[in-house]
Scaffold this motif. Sequence first.
Motif, PDB file in Angstrom:
ATOM      1  N   LEU A  58      41.887  11.177  37.357  1.00 37.63           N
ATOM      2  CA  LEU A  58      42.571   9.978  36.854  1.00 37.63           C
ATOM      3  C   LEU A  58      41.738   8.689  36.975  1.00 37.63           C
ATOM      4  O   LEU A  58      41.485   8.011  35.971  1.00 37.63           O
ATOM      5  N   GLY A 162      46.085   2.584  36.872  1.00 39.26           N
ATOM      6  CA  GLY A 162      46.189   3.677  37.841  1.00 39.26           C
ATOM      7  C   GLY A 162      47.292   4.679  37.586  1.00 39.26           C
ATOM      8  O   GLY A 162      47.495   5.584  38.375  1.00 39.26           O
ATOM      9  N   SER A 163      48.046   4.502  36.495  1.00 37.22           N
ATOM     10  CA  SER A 163      49.202   5.374  36.241  1.00 37.22           C
ATOM     11  C   SER A 163      50.220   5.333  37.369  1.00 37.22           C
ATOM     12  O   SER A 163      50.949   6.296  37.604  1.00 37.22           O
ATOM     13  N   THR A 164      50.274   4.218  38.058  1.00 39.94           N
ATOM     14  CA  THR A 164      51.286   4.060  39.107  1.00 39.94           C
ATOM     15  C   THR A 164      52.681   4.103  38.507  1.00 39.94           C
ATOM     16  O   THR A 164      53.634   4.531  39.168  1.00 39.94           O
ATOM     17  N   TYR A 207      46.244  17.576  42.343  1.00 44.41           N
ATOM     18  CA  TYR A 207      47.117  17.265  43.485  1.00 44.41           C
ATOM     19  C   TYR A 207      47.036  18.339  44.576  1.00 44.41           C
ATOM     20  O   TYR A 207      47.833  18.336  45.517  1.00 44.41           O
ATOM     21  N   SER A 283      54.996  12.189  39.931  1.00 40.46           N
ATOM     22  CA  SER A 283      53.939  11.572  39.150  1.00 40.46           C
ATOM     23  C   SER A 283      54.131  12.042  37.706  1.00 40.46           C
ATOM     24  O   SER A 283      53.684  13.123  37.330  1.00 40.46           O
TER      25      SER A 283
HETATM   26  C1  AVJ Z   1      48.506   6.153  42.559  1.00 41.47           C
HETATM   27  C2  AVJ Z   1      50.639   6.969  41.993  1.00 41.47           C
HETATM   28  C3  AVJ Z   1      48.864   7.122  40.442  1.00 41.47           C
HETATM   29  O1  AVJ Z   1      50.431   9.804  41.200  1.00 41.47           O
HETATM   30  O2  AVJ Z   1      48.370  10.359  40.921  1.00 41.47           O
HETATM   31  C4  AVJ Z   1      47.368  10.697  44.202  1.00 41.47           C
HETATM   32  C5  AVJ Z   1      49.089   8.823  43.777  1.00 41.47           C
HETATM   33  N1  AVJ Z   1      49.387  11.072  44.817  1.00 41.47           N
HETATM   34  N2  AVJ Z   1      47.434  11.933  44.718  1.00 41.47           N
HETATM   35  C6  AVJ Z   1      49.238   9.667  41.444  1.00 41.47           C
HETATM   36  C7  AVJ Z   1      48.613  10.170  44.251  1.00 41.47           C
HETATM   37  C8  AVJ Z   1      48.646  12.150  45.109  1.00 41.47           C
HETATM   38  C9  AVJ Z   1      48.774   8.535  42.361  1.00 41.47           C
HETATM   39  N3  AVJ Z   1      49.215   7.220  41.862  1.00 41.47           N
END
Ligand code: AVJ
Length: 320
Positions: A58, A162-164, A207, A283
Amino acid sequence: MNSNLSRLKKFEPEAESILEEIIDGLSKPQKELPSKLFYDKKGSFLFDEICELDEYYLTRTETSIMTDNIEDICSVLGDDCLLIELGSGSSKKIRLLLSGLTNPAGYVPIDISEEHLINSVKALAMDYPDLRILPVYADYTQPFSLPNYDFTPTKKVVYYPGSTIGNFEPKYASQFLNNIGKQLGKGTGLLIGVDLKKDTKTLEDAYNDKQDVTAEFNLNMLERINREHGADFIIEDWEHWAFYNQEHGRIEMHIKSLAEQKVRLNGSKINFEQNETILTEYSYKYSIDDFKELISASYRLERVWTDEENKFGILYFETV
Ligand code: AVJ
């Protein structure tokens, strides 16, 4: 004192309300903990490590889309826009925009970590001495207001990389962005990073990295609750679990109890069955059309930038 910091606007979250959120979450049938709890000092460090992992495409993909298209992006935003960043963290990503724009009207970093905010404001002030920095210490998912300023930017642009946005359930994501759009008014820009739907393996690998950094990041949430709220989670009795839920188009991250156990928190005991899980993060992954639709009540999609494999999208909207 750094003049940028003397203007720091605070909406400090109460420790009690966080404990309440924790207890509420652990009282639901599907127990859950809020994702924002990931980002204490150790968690923020681990997240930075995640961003460097081979499997975690990402950050790398988003950065290269930004780099490859920076001139185009900046010309769409306009040279003297006011940049407002939701969850600015260490304010690294914004530097590309700050360097690409000729004379930005100012930068409003908003973050839930006061330490992050103070350090990043100091660093930015050194590197961009002419930049107006108007920091806001707040949980941007809660109501907050912008600092007062005495200039008129051509345009306000919300930057949300960041795709938050994927952390929020779609209904809430659309509410939240629509509210911000309404608050900031017609013609406000939104430059947002969105992780796109793709094959399950690529998603699940991102993940479940081989080095278990994501596992450590996930389990750190329990350590944090032990430390800050006096709970007695035994970390060895828990396991990281992440998978792609195809039906809902989301990665789910959970912490799984390896045994039947009781955990003490704030004077009471919480029971866990063996294999019972605590949901720590969603996510969501979108198609560009899905995302455009999601916020169409307040925003019109103007531009899309993506990588060759369509892994990640950077979308530019304006409020209508
Ligand atoms: C920051 C929310 C975009 O969802 O990919 C990274 C956080 N969690 N690995 C996501 C995250 C596990 C990330 N974000």
